[in-house]
Scaffold this active site. Structure first.
Site, mmCIF file in Angstrom:
data_model
loop_
_atom_site.group_PDB
_atom_site.id
_atom_site.type_symbol
_atom_site.label_atom_id
_atom_site.label_comp_id
_atom_site.label_asym_id
_atom_site.label_seq_id
_atom_site.Cartn_x
_atom_site.Cartn_y
_atom_site.Cartn_z
ATOM 1 N N LYS A 146 30.360 6.132 16.849
ATOM 2 C CA LYS A 146 29.762 7.440 17.138
ATOM 3 C C LYS A 146 29.004 7.392 18.463
ATOM 4 O O LYS A 146 28.105 6.584 18.654
ATOM 5 C CB LYS A 146 28.792 7.830 16.012
ATOM 6 N N ASP A 186 29.571 12.894 18.962
ATOM 7 C CA ASP A 186 28.524 13.616 18.215
ATOM 8 C C ASP A 186 27.636 14.373 19.205
ATOM 9 O O ASP A 186 26.496 13.984 19.448
ATOM 10 C CB ASP A 186 27.721 12.578 17.407
ATOM 11 N N ARG A 201 21.206 1.532 12.087
ATOM 12 C CA ARG A 201 20.281 0.399 12.015
ATOM 13 C C ARG A 201 20.517 -0.612 10.904
ATOM 14 O O ARG A 201 20.269 -1.799 11.120
ATOM 15 C CB ARG A 201 18.840 0.933 12.003
ATOM 16 N N THR A 259 19.505 16.963 9.019
ATOM 17 C CA THR A 259 18.799 16.277 7.927
ATOM 18 C C THR A 259 17.297 16.191 8.190
ATOM 19 O O THR A 259 16.520 15.952 7.274
ATOM 20 C CB THR A 259 19.363 14.858 7.702
ATOM 21 N N ASP A 297 26.772 27.103 21.329
ATOM 22 C CA ASP A 297 26.693 27.945 22.527
ATOM 23 C C ASP A 297 27.541 29.186 22.267
ATOM 24 O O ASP A 297 27.986 29.402 21.133
ATOM 25 C CB ASP A 297 27.215 27.128 23.734
HETATM 26 O O1 C5P Z 1 19.342 5.521 10.427
HETATM 27 P P1 C5P Z 1 20.596 5.036 11.111
HETATM 28 O O2 C5P Z 1 20.332 4.124 12.261
HETATM 29 O O3 C5P Z 1 21.635 4.489 10.157
HETATM 30 O O4 C5P Z 1 21.193 6.365 11.720
HETATM 31 C C1 C5P Z 1 22.496 6.434 12.207
HETATM 32 C C2 C5P Z 1 22.749 7.795 12.794
HETATM 33 O O5 C5P Z 1 22.611 8.818 11.829
HETATM 34 C C3 C5P Z 1 21.777 8.134 13.921
HETATM 35 O O6 C5P Z 1 22.556 8.534 15.047
HETATM 36 C C4 C5P Z 1 20.913 9.241 13.383
HETATM 37 O O7 C5P Z 1 20.670 10.236 14.349
HETATM 38 C C5 C5P Z 1 21.704 9.813 12.236
HETATM 39 N N1 C5P Z 1 20.824 10.144 11.080
HETATM 40 C C6 C5P Z 1 20.799 11.445 10.595
HETATM 41 N N2 C5P Z 1 20.022 11.756 9.498
HETATM 42 C C7 C5P Z 1 19.288 10.816 8.889
HETATM 43 C C8 C5P Z 1 19.317 9.498 9.360
HETATM 44 C C9 C5P Z 1 20.104 9.194 10.465
HETATM 45 O O8 C5P Z 1 21.481 12.311 11.138
HETATM 46 N N3 C5P Z 1 18.554 11.154 7.831
#
Ligand code: C5P
Length: 243
Positions: free
Chosen positions: A36, A63, A218, A127, A68
């Site tokens: 991504k 992503d 992460r 989210t 727009d």
């Molecule tokens: O938390 P992590 O590092 O796994 O997140 C991976 C991706 O998912 C990130 O690009 C983050 O912007 C997105 N994310 C999200 N909603 C969350 C947690 C992470 O959209 N609650």
């Protein structure tokens, strides 16, 4: 089954340089189905980063969450196709006409180019947004009502799926049926949960609830052994698919 699991695992390249992105792709391409590329990396490196990932034989989820006027989003969608990405997304809050025009122009371009259409996804409600966030912008409806409503709008416009939180997968499946892609970030693998009591959505729970793809950053990138972490996640996904 591991290959089926691999297609569903998306690694978030949340880094600030071309070299770091390339190092992650080289390290994880056996385990990960798509990489991504979000606003940070794309703003820093541009289309070259997408080309690099494709040259290494991997697929890209672009992503950039377009939102727009219909014409602008449709043209941006066509450019995403020209880059050869496997998935890209827009904000469903941009509305039906924006999504319909994007589908029409992307379909026409892919037909002329003899190219498979990328998976087109819509973000329902971010989210990070709560009911309070929505009230602040004048939307006086619960998140649990907005998410399925926007998912259905995206499906009616001809989109292939949505990006949504794991908690919302059930609601979306109910209104959009099988075959609609549901890509869920915010997943924490069982092994990464330090506290058993803490409520986390694991890859297995998300897949069992009906998620089609998982975006994971992460829990892999911050692991002592990222390849092993990705392998464990693939195992969790494969087990859930077997059930
Ligand atoms: O938390 P992590 O590092 O796994 O997140 C991976 C991706 O998912 C990130 O690009 C983050 O912007 C997105 N994310 C999200 N909603 C969350 C947690 C992470 O959209 N609650």
């Amino acid at each position: 089954m591991l290959n089926e699991a691999r297609k569903r695992l998306i690694f978030a390249l949340d880094v600030d340089s071309f070299d770091k992105a390339q190092a992650w792709v080289e390290l994880l391409r056996e385990q990960v189905g798509l990489f991504k590329v979000g606003k940070q990396l794309f703003t820093r490196c541009g289309p070259q980063v997408v080309e690099m990932i494709r040259e290494l034989g991997s697929d890209v989820f672009l992503d950039l969450k377009y939102h727009d006027i219909p014409n602008t989003v449709a043209k941006a969608g066509v450019e995403a196709c020209r880059l050869g990405v496997g998935m890209f997304n827009v904000h469903a809050l941009g509305g039906l006409e924006m999504m319909q025009q994007t589908v029409a122009e992307v379909d026409a371009w892919c037909r002329d180019a003899g190219q498979t259409r990328p998976l087109m996804l819509a973000v329902t409600i971010l989210t990070s947004s709560t009911e309070e966030t929505l009230r602040g912008v004048g939307i006086d409806r619960p998140v649990t009502e907005m998410v399925p409503k926007l998912a259905k709008l995206a499906r009616d416009a001809g989109f292939d799926g949505v990006v949504a939180s794991p908690q919302e997968v059930g609601l979306i499946r109910e209104v959009c049926g099988d075959g609609f892609a549901i890509v869920t970030p915010g997943v924490r693998p069982a092994f990464a949960s330090l506290d058993d009591q803490k409520r986390v959505t694991t890859p297995a729970t998300a897949i069992a609830a009906g998620a089609s793809h998982l975006v994971i950053g992460r829990p892999i990138s911050a692991a002592v052994d990222p390849v092993e972490a990705a392998r464990l996640i693939l195992g969790e996904i494969a087990d859930a698919l077997n059930r």
